[in-house]
Design an enzyme around this catalytic site. Sequence first.
Site, PDB file in Angstrom:
ATOM      1  N   TYR A 207       0.819  -1.213   0.000  1.00 31.69           N
ATOM      2  CA  TYR A 207       0.000   0.000   0.000  1.00 31.69           C
ATOM      3  C   TYR A 207       0.856   1.267   0.000  1.00 31.69           C
ATOM      4  O   TYR A 207       0.511   2.261  -0.627  1.00 31.69           O
ATOM      5  CB  TYR A 207      -0.898   0.042   1.245  1.00 31.69           C
ATOM      6  CG  TYR A 207      -2.090  -0.876   1.189  1.00 31.69           C
ATOM      7  CD1 TYR A 207      -3.174  -0.587   0.367  1.00 31.69           C
ATOM      8  CD2 TYR A 207      -2.155  -2.014   1.983  1.00 31.69           C
ATOM      9  CE1 TYR A 207      -4.283  -1.415   0.322  1.00 31.69           C
ATOM     10  CE2 TYR A 207      -3.263  -2.845   1.949  1.00 31.69           C
ATOM     11  CZ  TYR A 207      -4.326  -2.546   1.112  1.00 31.69           C
ATOM     12  OH  TYR A 207      -5.417  -3.365   1.071  1.00 31.69           O
ATOM     13  N   SER A 238      -1.911  -5.841  -7.435  1.00 27.44           N
ATOM     14  CA  SER A 238      -1.945  -4.780  -6.430  1.00 27.44           C
ATOM     15  C   SER A 238      -2.512  -5.317  -5.133  1.00 27.44           C
ATOM     16  O   SER A 238      -3.297  -6.270  -5.126  1.00 27.44           O
ATOM     17  CB  SER A 238      -2.820  -3.617  -6.909  1.00 27.44           C
ATOM     18  OG  SER A 238      -4.200  -3.940  -6.782  1.00 27.44           O
ATOM     19  N   ASP A 239      -2.126  -4.696  -4.013  1.00 28.99           N
ATOM     20  CA  ASP A 239      -2.864  -4.966  -2.789  1.00 28.99           C
ATOM     21  C   ASP A 239      -4.256  -4.357  -2.964  1.00 28.99           C
ATOM     22  O   ASP A 239      -4.497  -3.548  -3.866  1.00 28.99           O
ATOM     23  CB  ASP A 239      -2.151  -4.395  -1.565  1.00 28.99           C
ATOM     24  CG  ASP A 239      -2.451  -5.195  -0.311  1.00 28.99           C
ATOM     25  OD1 ASP A 239      -3.506  -5.860  -0.259  1.00 28.99           O
ATOM     26  OD2 ASP A 239      -1.642  -5.157   0.637  1.00 28.99           O
ATOM     27  N   CYS A 240      -5.166  -4.747  -2.107  1.00 25.85           N
ATOM     28  CA  CYS A 240      -6.574  -4.480  -2.393  1.00 25.85           C
ATOM     29  C   CYS A 240      -6.949  -3.013  -2.176  1.00 25.85           C
ATOM     30  O   CYS A 240      -6.827  -2.493  -1.068  1.00 25.85           O
ATOM     31  CB  CYS A 240      -7.432  -5.418  -1.565  1.00 25.85           C
ATOM     32  SG  CYS A 240      -7.122  -7.139  -2.066  1.00 25.85           S
ATOM     33  N   ALA A 242      -5.334  -0.615  -3.365  1.00 24.79           N
ATOM     34  CA  ALA A 242      -4.124   0.199  -3.209  1.00 24.79           C
ATOM     35  C   ALA A 242      -3.975   1.217  -4.333  1.00 24.79           C
ATOM     36  O   ALA A 242      -3.383   2.282  -4.131  1.00 24.79           O
ATOM     37  CB  ALA A 242      -2.888  -0.699  -3.156  1.00 24.79           C
TER      38      ALA A 242
END
Length: 700
Positions: A207, A238-240, A242
């Site tokens: 993030y 990607s992180d969720c 982010a």
Amino acid sequence: MTREEARRRAKELVGQMTVEERASQLRYDAPAIERLGVPAYNWWGEALHGVARAGVATSFPQAIAMAATFDTELLRKAGDVAATEGRAKYNAYSSEDDRDIYKGLTFWSPNVNIFRDPRWGRGQETYGEDPYLTSRLGVAYVEGLQGDDDVLKSAACAKHFAVHSGPEAVRHEFNASATKKDMAETYLPAFKACVQEAGVEAVMGAYNRTNGEPCCGSKTLMQDILRGEWKFEGHYVSDCWAIKDFHEKHLVTHTMEESAALALKTGCDINCGVTYLYLLKALEQGLVTEEEITEAAVRAFTARYLLGLFDGSKYDEIPYDKVECEEHLEVAQQLARESVVLLKNDGVLPLRDVAGKTIGVIGPNANSREALVGNYHGTSSRYITVLEGIQDKVGHNGRVLYSEGSHLFKDRVENLAWENDRIAEAVTVAKHSDVVVLCVGLNETLEGEEGDTGNSYASGDKADLLLPEPQRKLMEAVFAVGKPVVVCLMAGSAIDLSEAQEKAAAVLQLWYPGARGGKAVADILFGECSPSGKLPVTFYRSLDELPAFEDYSMRGRTYRYMEQEALYPFGYGLTYGDVQVEHAKVISKDVKSGDVTVHVAVKNAGDTATGDVIQIYVKDQKSPHAVPNHSLCAFERVYLEAGESREIDLVVRSNAFLVVDEEGTFVPGSGSYVLYVGIGQPDQRTAALTGKKCAEIVVG
């Protein structure tokens, strides 16, 4: 299927799609393309310590507990179990046309971030503070998840790339500043190993920003290092949510379209979130090209072909009855037994003769299911708490009394009661007991990820190293009774145990031992097996010796750089046996690779069979670029019967003799080294706690 063949097939399939269809496949919840026979696929899966969030699965100890085993082969087995159960679930669910979230074969595990600060709530998901240990365990788990066949058994994902370890509360806007030296020396080695040694299929961005660049749109991390220097060929996710942080929090872009464009152009293939819904608008605005959308789609479908999702594979035959089968449950039990760390024992353990005795089991975690599983967990068909494990073990031979003792963090259990409403009961139980097992600690509501449901502290991080006040009062009251107390800490991070070290008869670190972990804990308490875990993190005496949480410099952090004496050092852990390194010597050096083989003679001089971990640390004596203290460079878990001697060979890799300069370049060390061989670190605190010193070998 080779990657080249999978990529060729992926290009053919993607070539038949419209640009709208290609863009749709870059969402984590990729829709079906029925005209091409492409089923829907949800990329979001979890398998941190067993398959998570997808129903019943074998529940392993939390990742930090698995790290305490220092057992690469067992982690490889755990990864294989997770992949097997993931396949069994996928086969069953997809046959029912259930392609929901968490039910695919792309597992966003392992977390190989460095646990640099004990306040970080997600540190429990990692393999600890040491880059070498994290690398070895990360590689093993990835290999277990992915298998060794031409078809991936499941697809692993190394996360969160990179330089990510809190604070959770500001992670969406935070800029982690790290020197090139700290990056290369500490933050990146585990990711590099997962990519270059294990061939991990996916990497997830963090993030935060790292040195000013958002991690899911970082040219330095994603292009220069990951795909450039390391030659990563898999897909990036990607992180969720982010990517929306780019314009909402990091302020490096202004719109959804700009954020989507930055991520895609930098090389983020799969968006966990909704920002890639704006890719077509970004295309219309000239911010991205059709070729860039196509390349990301090709990478995504290359992964799906490597998983055999279009052509089938032998894994399609894995039956549902593999889920939580006896063989898998035994792997979980072995991990739990090996993960428990004995921090102190004045002789009270093991509790061998309980006939006619009364054992008091006290504490908010004694009968807690939440304290068994940590975060990112699956569902178990059965839970065995510490209390239940003790009750099952004692049976009718003795008596077990129980008191919750206190709430986990509130000042009372019953809302209408007085403060500390369970302490009188706890004191009564202690007075009527011959020995007390006091179970204190945390659970995922007190340490975990920012925003987790039920997280009592919104950030998920700890404010300090202390147990919650109600538990401290409980511990003080129980100690005051004067009975022998075995303190069992259930937590995913370091806690200040100085009072327990002073007043308890024994101290055990249980971590979060898995859904049926209470059975393994009872096995250890009653001497059916010996504790043999080692700390993968330093237990500090207080926060006073640590830099600010937001400071990502490694100075003063972890055993390699700390300047103060630890309460319990990294690599430390006692057993019921007495394993000793009798002598050690270098027997060969591979001229071509530079690896050094160390021959070690070990003996269990005790009267109890036990596992233990032989550890080798290296110290460069002269280089100005060397870490201040010493670094783990080899380890091996051994099992020795009482009185048994054994000789083993450990390989110290050539890169252990390199140092990192200020530009982040690995360069030859001074040529003057000491190798320390023992059952822990070569520090004074470990020597004082164990009564043993490491063997020393001068090299160079």
